[in-house]
Design an enzyme around this catalytic site. Sequence first.
Site, PDB file in Angstrom:
ATOM      1  N   GLY A 268       0.796  -1.214   0.000  1.00  0.00           N
ATOM      2  CA  GLY A 268       0.000   0.000   0.000  1.00  0.00           C
ATOM      3  C   GLY A 268       0.831   1.267   0.000  1.00  0.00           C
ATOM      4  O   GLY A 268       0.337   2.337  -0.368  1.00  0.00           O
TER       5      GLY A 268
ATOM      6  N   SER B 137       2.322  -5.563  -3.397  1.00  0.00           N
ATOM      7  CA  SER B 137       0.964  -6.009  -3.075  1.00  0.00           C
ATOM      8  C   SER B 137       0.745  -7.467  -3.455  1.00  0.00           C
ATOM      9  O   SER B 137       1.527  -8.081  -4.183  1.00  0.00           O
ATOM     10  CB  SER B 137      -0.055  -5.143  -3.817  1.00  0.00           C
ATOM     11  N   CYS B 138      -0.363  -8.013  -2.979  1.00  0.00           N
ATOM     12  CA  CYS B 138      -0.707  -9.403  -3.281  1.00  0.00           C
ATOM     13  C   CYS B 138      -0.811  -9.637  -4.787  1.00  0.00           C
ATOM     14  O   CYS B 138      -0.286 -10.628  -5.317  1.00  0.00           O
ATOM     15  CB  CYS B 138      -2.001  -9.789  -2.585  1.00  0.00           C
TER      16      CYS B 138
ATOM     17  N   ARG C  20     -11.155  -9.060  -5.827  1.00  0.00           N
ATOM     18  CA  ARG C  20     -12.180  -9.222  -4.803  1.00  0.00           C
ATOM     19  C   ARG C  20     -12.571  -7.830  -4.286  1.00  0.00           C
ATOM     20  O   ARG C  20     -11.751  -6.914  -4.265  1.00  0.00           O
ATOM     21  CB  ARG C  20     -11.680 -10.127  -3.676  1.00  0.00           C
TER      22      ARG C  20
ATOM     23  N   HIS D 158      -8.439 -12.958  -5.731  1.00  0.00           N
ATOM     24  CA  HIS D 158      -8.369 -12.207  -6.981  1.00  0.00           C
ATOM     25  C   HIS D 158      -8.162 -13.201  -8.132  1.00  0.00           C
ATOM     26  O   HIS D 158      -7.618 -14.295  -7.930  1.00  0.00           O
ATOM     27  CB  HIS D 158      -7.168 -11.253  -6.999  1.00  0.00           C
TER      28      HIS D 158
ATOM     29  N   GLN E 130      -5.343 -13.116  -1.515  1.00  0.00           N
ATOM     30  CA  GLN E 130      -4.823 -11.815  -1.119  1.00  0.00           C
ATOM     31  C   GLN E 130      -4.373 -11.755   0.334  1.00  0.00           C
ATOM     32  O   GLN E 130      -3.580 -10.904   0.717  1.00  0.00           O
ATOM     33  CB  GLN E 130      -5.882 -10.723  -1.361  1.00  0.00           C
TER      34      GLN E 130
END
Length: 309
Positions: free
Chosen positions: A82, A111-112, A140, A191, A272
Amino acid sequence: LVGITGHSYDFKIEVAKIKGFKIFATDGKEDFIKNDIKPAGDINNLLDGIDVVVDCTPKKVGRENKEKYYKPKKIKAIFQGGEKPEVADASFVAQCNYDEALNKNYVRVVSCNTTGLCRTLNAINKNYGIESVHATMVRRAVDPWDIYHGPVNAIVPVLELPSHHGPDVQTVLHDVNIFTTAMSVPTTLMHMHSLIVDMKKPATAEEILDMFRKTSRVRVVRNAEGVRSTAEVMELAKDLGRLRGDMPEIIVWEEGVGVKGKKLFYLQAIHQESDVVLENIDAIRAATGFKDGKKSIEMTNKALGVNNF
């Protein structure tokens, strides 16, 4: 693990107490005390006793913490995706650029979604080369525990082109030409990515699948096994006995891989909540000077029961 921080009491703090972790209050400690938790101190007490902190705060708070706490105390820190890349000395996915994070003071685990893209694209680039990538993220809407956000009955496009995922991939895979788009859909489980890769060398679908099966932290599943959706992927994780029902590997469907000449198509799914857990552990080792990236990945995989190549 020296301890965890919290700014208010909730079930996660209660679980930490049950498990015997030391809890340090980032704000007023009254909320902890009235719930029968005696903090071991404040965040300064915690930071005085550690070598490296894993900062999992909401976006932008990590940068503030860096300036307020970590730099003055000369503490190494691992940030999450983030944060903007500029917060750290290196962005990080262990099997792609471990050495870039060696002995760095500040490392950013991406990030994921970016982690998932990097794991599979790195394997393709090493084996076949990449001319260009076009990828769409079907995201998601919220995490499973989030009862406050949505959407509940909408598909929400990300009206920013490219989406942030492509530029973020390039902070790890610097030379990969990638363009990404994204949308959010009403699900909480995982995701999904749809990728089109123009490779420099031709391959067959069987060769690509064999490559993915040999790639650490990637798991190939089959429609023939009844794993047809993200819901069934998460059931598989539970049946494997994974801690918290996690699936930290990137899921690639065997029947979702297709090749036409040098053009590769494939579908992958990202849990995630868990894929970056592995990366944070390896980032700690890299930042503190553990030089063997391959060995670190093996150690982390073994500890968490992930496929180990």
